[in-house]
Every structure is written in C-alpha cells, then in structure tokens.
Design a protein around this motif. Sequence first.
Motif, short mmCIF file in Angstrom:
data_model
loop_
_atom_site.label_atom_id
_atom_site.label_comp_id
_atom_site.label_asym_id
_atom_site.label_seq_id
_atom_site.Cartn_x
_atom_site.Cartn_y
_atom_site.Cartn_z
N ARG A 41 15.82 -11.00 9.44
CA ARG A 41 14.99 -11.97 10.16
C ARG A 41 13.67 -11.35 10.63
NH1 ARG A 41 17.72 -14.22 15.45
NH2 ARG A 41 17.23 -12.08 16.09
N ASP A 42 13.69 -10.06 10.92
CA ASP A 42 12.51 -9.38 11.45
C ASP A 42 11.49 -9.01 10.38
OD1 ASP A 42 13.60 -9.57 13.95
OD2 ASP A 42 14.23 -7.47 14.09
N GLN A 43 11.73 -9.37 9.13
CA GLN A 43 10.81 -9.02 8.05
C GLN A 43 10.43 -10.27 7.26
OE1 GLN A 43 12.47 -6.69 4.81
NE2 GLN A 43 10.52 -5.70 4.40
N ALA A 44 9.12 -10.48 7.08
CA ALA A 44 8.65 -11.63 6.32
C ALA A 44 8.32 -11.26 4.88
CB ALA A 44 7.42 -12.23 6.99
N SER A 45 7.90 -10.02 4.65
CA SER A 45 7.53 -9.57 3.31
C SER A 45 7.55 -8.05 3.30
CB SER A 45 6.14 -10.08 2.92
OG SER A 45 5.14 -9.42 3.67
N ALA A 46 7.23 -7.46 2.15
CA ALA A 46 7.17 -6.00 2.09
C ALA A 46 6.08 -5.44 3.00
CB ALA A 46 6.91 -5.55 0.65
N ARG A 47 5.06 -6.26 3.26
CA ARG A 47 3.94 -5.82 4.09
C ARG A 47 4.07 -6.22 5.55
NH1 ARG A 47 1.48 -8.27 -0.35
NH2 ARG A 47 0.43 -6.89 -1.83
N ARG A 48 4.83 -7.26 5.82
CA ARG A 48 4.84 -7.82 7.17
C ARG A 48 6.23 -7.82 7.78
NH1 ARG A 48 1.75 -13.25 8.19
NH2 ARG A 48 2.08 -12.44 10.29
N ASN A 49 6.34 -7.27 8.98
CA ASN A 49 7.54 -7.37 9.80
C ASN A 49 7.10 -7.45 11.25
OD1 ASN A 49 7.36 -4.56 10.90
ND2 ASN A 49 7.78 -3.99 8.76
N ILE A 50 8.04 -7.46 12.16
CA ILE A 50 7.66 -7.69 13.56
C ILE A 50 6.87 -6.52 14.14
CG2 ILE A 50 9.56 -9.27 14.01
CD1 ILE A 50 10.98 -6.97 15.47
N LYS A 51 6.88 -5.37 13.46
CA LYS A 51 6.08 -4.25 13.93
C LYS A 51 4.65 -4.29 13.39
CE LYS A 51 8.70 -0.78 12.65
NZ LYS A 51 9.16 0.64 12.53
N THR A 52 4.51 -4.75 12.13
CA THR A 52 3.19 -4.76 11.51
C THR A 52 2.41 -6.03 11.81
OG1 THR A 52 4.06 -5.68 9.45
CG2 THR A 52 3.97 -3.28 9.65
N GLY A 53 3.13 -7.10 12.23
CA GLY A 53 2.47 -8.36 12.57
C GLY A 53 2.13 -9.21 11.38
N ASP A 61 0.83 -1.20 0.00
CA ASP A 61 0.00 0.00 0.00
C ASP A 61 0.87 1.26 0.00
OD1 ASP A 61 -2.07 -1.75 0.18
OD2 ASP A 61 -2.63 -1.27 2.25
N ASN A 62 0.48 2.23 -0.80
CA ASN A 62 1.14 3.54 -0.90
C ASN A 62 2.49 3.49 -1.60
OD1 ASN A 62 -1.03 4.54 0.66
ND2 ASN A 62 0.07 4.15 2.56
N GLY A 63 2.83 2.34 -2.15
CA GLY A 63 4.14 2.21 -2.77
C GLY A 63 4.11 1.94 -4.26
N ALA A 64 3.01 2.26 -4.93
CA ALA A 64 2.87 1.88 -6.34
C ALA A 64 3.93 2.49 -7.23
CB ALA A 64 1.48 2.24 -6.85
N GLY A 65 4.35 3.73 -6.95
CA GLY A 65 5.37 4.35 -7.78
C GLY A 65 6.67 3.59 -7.74
N TYR A 66 7.09 3.23 -6.54
CA TYR A 66 8.36 2.51 -6.37
C TYR A 66 8.24 1.06 -6.83
CZ TYR A 66 12.56 0.68 -4.12
OH TYR A 66 13.77 0.06 -3.86
N THR A 67 7.16 0.38 -6.43
CA THR A 67 7.03 -1.03 -6.80
C THR A 67 6.87 -1.20 -8.31
OG1 THR A 67 4.63 -1.04 -6.39
CG2 THR A 67 6.07 -1.70 -4.57
N SER A 68 6.18 -0.28 -8.95
CA SER A 68 6.04 -0.39 -10.41
C SER A 68 7.39 -0.17 -11.09
CB SER A 68 5.01 0.61 -10.93
OG SER A 68 5.42 1.95 -10.72
#
Length: 250
Positions: free
Chosen positions: A238-250, A145-152
């Motif tokens: 290790r603290d990040q599972a994906s672009a959307r999920r890390n230990i802060k976002t769950g 979310d909010n990253g379409a410019g960079y991800t594209s």
Amino acid sequence: MTSALASADRVAVVTGASSGIGAATARVLAAQGFHVVVGARRLDRLTALADEIGGTALSLDVTEDASVAAFTDAVPRCDILINNAGGAKGLAPVADADLEHWRWMWETNVLGTLRVTKALLPKLIASGDGLIVTVTSIAALETYDNGAGYTSAKHAQAALHRTLRPELLGKPVRLTEICPGMVETEFSLVRFDGDQDRSDAVYSGLTPMIADDIAEVIGFVASRPPHVNIDLIEIKPRDQASARRNIKTG
C-alpha cells in the motif's frame, strides 16, 4: 533421486528457493500437496527446507549449463515450474555502470530463466496441465534512475516469459508472470553486497510486503483449473505507488 520424488503424482520445481519468495512458495505448494523440488546454490539451507516440507533439495546454479542439466535431469516429471532465481547487483547510473554487475543480472535473471524453462518444458507439456510462473518485478514494467541494469534484465526476462504464452497456445501449459514491488527479503542485501544498514534503509519508514504475501498469490495461481490462465499479476505494498514513488519519495 529419492523414492518419494520418483513416485510423486504432482511435482513442483522452485528455483532460488534457499530464502525469501522461493522458500515461502515451496512451503505453500507443499501444503497444496505437491512434492516440491527446491533448487539453489546454498544446499545447507535447501536441505533444511526440504526436510521441513517433505520435498527434495538439489543444488542449482542457473548461470551454469552443467548445473542446470544435472538439476533438470534429476526431476522425473514437472507439473509446476516457479522461475524465482534472480536478483540485482548495484545501484548506479548508466554512466557509471559496472559491466560485471550487468553480466551477473542478465545471466541470472534472463539466461537462467531460459536454461531452466527450456530444459523442463517437455516435462511440463507431458504433465498434461503444466504451469510456469515467472517472478519478475515491477521493474519489468517500468524503469527507475540508477536501475538500468536490473530493469533491463527484468524487461528481458518478462519478454521471454510473455513470448512463450502465444508460442505454447494449444499445449497444456499455462503461464503466469508475477510482478512484485517492494518485498523485504535478502534482495537488497544482495544488491548492496551484504551492507545490512543500507539494505535496512530501503524499507525503513514504510511497510513493505513479505515473502509470504507473494507466495500466497502464487499458491492461488497454482490452484486455478486448467482452462484458466492468469497472465500477469502486479502486486505492490500500500505504501508504494510505483518503482519511483512511495510514501518516502512522495
């Protein structure tokens, strides 16, 4: 052109080398015996780095045709190209997209990679064992979310790199894409227009990777024998599972 560069047996070119992953990679490749040509817009930083590693600093703006031409013309041979120049601007939903931010990201990440790669490709082939490493991102593999410019832009940069792989079959050039997750560099500082507090908040509460972590992986790729092609490496803390999920976002 310096005499050291003109007489070098193995030359590595690193774009976006004034800081972060680019600077760290230049140090690793220099330690492996390459004469490293570092390119970026901040020539003062480049010169200090080149003096440190015994390399060559050349001004480079990958968004400008003339700058790329002058840079690549000054490189007599190229054994390794590290396409590292890139970055993000802003973090807004598509409905609020800043077109100038999008243009900058596409010019830098996509067309910048195209300009440099196209110009140096004949020299990479002529080396007899060329290697192109393009640093994309996990944003080249997924969206958020909010990253379409960079991800594209990163998806397009990756498509460019991956298309070259079959196009160069039979040529003595290997291609590796590196897809990092969260790396604490100046990336977020650039994305947020120099807002240090907002940049620091991205990495607070978790342990991100650092530039050296990615540079060591690139050094490993560069040390493989000519018949081995490592196509893609996805690397996250290790603290990040994906672009959307890390230990802060769950």
